[in-house]
Scaffold this motif. Sequence first.
Motif, PDB file in Angstrom:
ATOM      1  N   UNK A  74       0.834  -1.205   0.000  1.00  8.49           N
ATOM      2  CA  UNK A  74       0.000   0.000   0.000  1.00  8.49           C
ATOM      3  C   UNK A  74       0.867   1.253   0.000  1.00  8.49           C
ATOM      4  N   UNK A  75       1.480   1.481  -1.123  1.00  6.91           N
ATOM      5  CA  UNK A  75       2.296   2.684  -1.287  1.00  6.91           C
ATOM      6  C   UNK A  75       1.650   3.599  -2.325  1.00  6.91           C
ATOM      7  N   UNK A  76       1.839   4.880  -2.141  1.00  6.46           N
ATOM      8  CA  UNK A  76       1.274   5.849  -3.103  1.00  6.46           C
ATOM      9  C   UNK A  76       2.346   6.826  -3.553  1.00  6.46           C
ATOM     10  N   UNK A  77       2.235   7.139  -4.844  1.00 11.37           N
ATOM     11  CA  UNK A  77       3.166   8.115  -5.433  1.00 11.37           C
ATOM     12  C   UNK A  77       2.356   9.395  -5.668  1.00 11.37           C
ATOM     13  N   UNK A  78       2.747  10.472  -5.008  1.00 12.29           N
ATOM     14  CA  UNK A  78       1.939  11.708  -5.056  1.00 12.29           C
ATOM     15  C   UNK A  78       2.594  12.782  -5.915  1.00 12.29           C
ATOM     16  N   UNK A 112      -8.717   2.945   2.436  1.00 10.01           N
ATOM     17  CA  UNK A 112      -7.391   2.357   2.632  1.00 10.01           C
ATOM     18  C   UNK A 112      -6.360   3.436   2.972  1.00 10.01           C
ATOM     19  N   UNK A 113      -5.439   3.079   3.836  1.00 11.48           N
ATOM     20  CA  UNK A 113      -4.363   4.017   4.175  1.00 11.48           C
ATOM     21  C   UNK A 113      -3.085   3.580   3.471  1.00 11.48           C
ATOM     22  N   UNK A 114      -2.419   4.538   2.870  1.00 12.75           N
ATOM     23  CA  UNK A 114      -1.197   4.257   2.104  1.00 12.75           C
ATOM     24  C   UNK A 114      -0.019   4.994   2.725  1.00 12.75           C
ATOM     25  N   UNK A 115       1.155   4.518   2.385  1.00 10.65           N
ATOM     26  CA  UNK A 115       2.370   5.229   2.783  1.00 10.65           C
ATOM     27  C   UNK A 115       2.885   5.983   1.550  1.00 10.65           C
ATOM     28  N   UNK A 116       3.272   7.242   1.763  1.00  8.48           N
ATOM     29  CA  UNK A 116       3.790   8.033   0.628  1.00  8.48           C
ATOM     30  C   UNK A 116       5.166   7.480   0.228  1.00  8.48           C
ATOM     31  N   UNK A 117       5.241   6.952  -1.020  1.00  9.26           N
ATOM     32  CA  UNK A 117       6.491   6.336  -1.486  1.00  9.26           C
ATOM     33  C   UNK A 117       7.423   7.368  -2.088  1.00  9.26           C
ATOM     34  N   UNK A 118       6.858   8.468  -2.552  1.00  5.02           N
ATOM     35  CA  UNK A 118       7.714   9.479  -3.177  1.00  5.02           C
ATOM     36  C   UNK A 118       6.900  10.539  -3.888  1.00  5.02           C
ATOM     37  N   UNK A 119       7.642  11.446  -4.524  1.00  2.90           N
ATOM     38  CA  UNK A 119       7.000  12.546  -5.252  1.00  2.90           C
ATOM     39  C   UNK A 119       7.095  12.290  -6.749  1.00  2.90           C
TER      40      UNK A 119
END
Lengths: 841, 226
Positions: free
Chosen positions: A134-138, A159-166
């Motif tokens: 559960x990673x998100x790219x913002x 769902x809760x995600x972890x910010x993987x990067x920009x």
Amino acid sequence: MNFVLQMAWRDSRASRRRLALVALSVVLGIAALVGIGSFADNLQRNVEQQTKALLGSDLTLESRAGFSADAQAYFRTLGGEQAHEVALGSMITFPTRGNQRRLVQVRALEGNFPFYGELATAPADARAKLATGNFALLEDTLLVQFGVQVGDEVTIGRQTFTVAGALKKIPGESAVVAMFSPRVYVSRAALETTGLLLSKTFITHRTYFKLPPGRDPELLVPELKAKFRAQRWRYTTVEERKRDLGQTLKDTYAFISLVGFVALFLGAVGVASAMHVYIRQKIATVAVLRCLGASARTSFAVYLVQGAGVGLLGALLGAALGVSVQLVLPAVVKDFLPFPVEFLVSWPAVGKGALAGLVICLLFTLLPLLTVRRVSPLLAIRSAAGEPPGADPWRLALFFVIAAAVLGFAVWQTGHWATGVGFTLMMAAGFGTLAGVAQLVSWAARRLVPRKPLPYVWRQGIANLHRPNNRTVLLLLSLGLGTFLMLTLVLTRQTLLAKMLAIGGDTRPNLMFFDIQDDQAARVAAIAKANGAPLLAEAPIVTMRLTSLKGRPVEDLLKDEKSGIPAWTLRREYRSTYRGELTDTEKVTAGRFTGRVAPGEARVPVSVEASLAKDLQLSLNDALVFDVQGVPVNAYVGSLREVEWQRMQPNFFIVFPLGVLEPAPKTFVAAVHAASPAESAHLQQAVAKEFPGVSAIDLSLILQTVMGIVAKAVFVITFMAAFTVVTGIVVLAGAVLTGRFQRIRETVLLRTLGATRRQLRQIQLIEYAVLGVLAAVTGGGLAVAANALLARFVFKTPFVLSPLVLLISVAAAVAVTLVTGLITNRGVVDHPPLEVLRQET
Amino acid sequence: MLKVERLTKTYRTAGGPLTVLRDVSFELAAGASVAVVGPSGSGKTTLLGLCAGLDRATAGTVSVAGRDLGAMDEDARALVRNAHVGFVFQNFQLIPTLTALENVLVPVELAGDASRGDEARALLARVGLGERCDHYPVQLSGGEQQRVALARAFMNRPKILFCDEPTGNLDDDTAGAMVELIFGLNREHGTTLVLVTHNLELAKRCARIIRLKGGAVLHDEATGAA
């Protein structure tokens, strides 16, 4: 023929220095043409690659309903590579930032998209992390806006995600998509867990294609449309994206073509000018040849061979120089290039440049050469025997051929008949005006200038303007035309730059707020103002659908396959506005814009964007019925508008007058200019804090893209213009230098009679100053007129004129004339008279 | 060889028509020599130009070697000049970009004959310039240039030689030597000679003198010279 070749070769021996002058003009002209042609090819190739990178694929298909199993199976038979994406709009929440919310576009991407260009993230491995859980790219601006760090949490759906990067950069986005919401990437499996796929009505499915070599996406589109007729897919190809790049790129190409043409034309003027002087000095030789039995054709052929030889040599040297310029360019301009351009020698451009240069050079050489046919043998015994009276029909015919060649070349270069004709007429007008001014100057110098009170050097200098064998017409034409062409380039560059800066400039809107409710509009404006970014534009948005067109229900039209009206124009939800006046991005092309109607007006005059009107096959006064959220509104086409869509501010297909839509449910969109990303984020937070429902779109990313294109174009324009301007200066110098040979004998005679060097220089200074000023002023006036016409008819932009630039350019042209004139005449006054006289024998 | 009948030349000028030659007639047999004399503006050069086919007459006819020049266009007259006529000008009129030898070769090369280099060298040697074949006009004195012009005039073995003030730009000694060369070569080649000059002594070397005044023939008399 043998005699002709032999004589041409022998006769050239003593004149090779002068012929080198002729060749010099051609060499540089052709080198410019080859260089520019090659550069334009390179640029086009790079833009092509850049465009591919902007799209990220050869073809993109978009569907609301998704792609059936049949369709997907068919896609696989196409070969190449494909990637799939599901996208939906959703709000996201940042738990670590006080649960702030933001409307974004959540996307799940499967496959190796982008196939062209790169998906840049920070850290670089952020994309790879998505598949691991559960990673998100913002989108980068989201991190900046909310102060979110990599590793922070973000909630999407349930769902809760972890910010993987920009997300720094991704190809394939049109500006419109990115405008409405920032992007957040997650894996497809993770997207399933958010529950959004079940709850959302509007889901966009995309398939990206990398086609196998030889497969043309432009041909594939009609094939797919025929095979999947029932599907309402949206197709985007590289070609289409290239078209979307719009008028700016078109302007750049037109300008490059113009520059290439100007360089060649300048070279040709240099050739004609130098050959004119050369042939004048050969008249006595021609007369002797005629006495000895040479026919007019033979004498003409001797000098035609020389002209052709010079042209050929010039073409070869010019092509070689053009190629060498191309070969050394990467090293020379590498550090200055705003984007990596791979320089390759474009052999078609070399061939085309050399051939076109040779043809134009020969045609211009023929102009002075025609005189040779009419040289009387009597001239050998009687110096007064001139050309036979009456106009030479061949000369007239040649003018027509040159005009046709110029027109052909201009049309070939610009790809437009109208532009080619306009440019040729402009050149003809330039020639005519300059020749007229030259005649006027000669006449005025003879009739109007008082002689008695003037000192000798003034009398001699002014007399040089009208005496027999004067060079007034020739120099005024060469210098004036040179000034005209160069100044046209400088002014055109200025006009184009002004246009581009107006599109993506430093003061244009770069932050838009939307979903602003009626009662929030005033407060949002106040917050923006308080944060140093007052509203630059604000517009109400009322959503509506089209229900009837020219009396026919839209449902009927949708069923009618022969109607030719694109379905999307009938089905779409129109986000229209109402206002009392046009904005500066709009121009009425037909009818009259109505700013207000009385309440209860039975038929409302609306303004329709011109290209939409074309798609809907609408003309003025055609009837339209809109369903404005349940209320039918009868309207008719009151006016058609052209809209500059490139400008980043609220633009609309349909504009209603005041007095109709005010009671309808509506939202507002507002645009401001934020000076920095931090200021933008600060303002967004301030608005979101008070009105969580108001969404914000930061246009800085889109603007950066546009500015990138602008920067590239600016570089190209500057480079091209500089190349041609330098060529022009050399040709100008050549024109003055060839004049030296005409004046050399009398200058030496004056020296023999006791004139001092100072007096001789003063005489020359006066003559060159008068010619330089007149040529520069006339050329400058022509350039201003030409630029005004170009701005209006070619670049379709307001004419920009900086008096300072004009003044500096005119002064520079005068200075170049004077300095070149004096430098090139130095040799004459410094050599012993006898030596010069003997050289001239 | 040369037949001139009622030759008239009128120029159109800003002040109206100007007749510079009127009703001039004479005839020359092969090998004959004639001097045309008269004050400046009497029409000498105009007459020479018309006889040599360099210009068209307003009225009257000129025939060279039995061919009517008036009926020909300029290119046809050029062919006649190349085949039958030689010229010597007051200002030499050498082509400055060609060497002495190349200047002499021009008439025959024009006719497509490039094989007569030796003959040209011999002619240059005959006029005393055998060592100066490769010199350019600028490297030669006035007398030398005129001798090159004379060699060029005889290169195409002309039937008629026109000389326009051939000694006008030369000093007395050089002029004397030049005159000997002209008449010597003329005799050797049996050429008809038409000489325009102010110099009466020179004119008397010809068998006949035509004196012009105001564009008309004042006297036409034999001198008794051979």
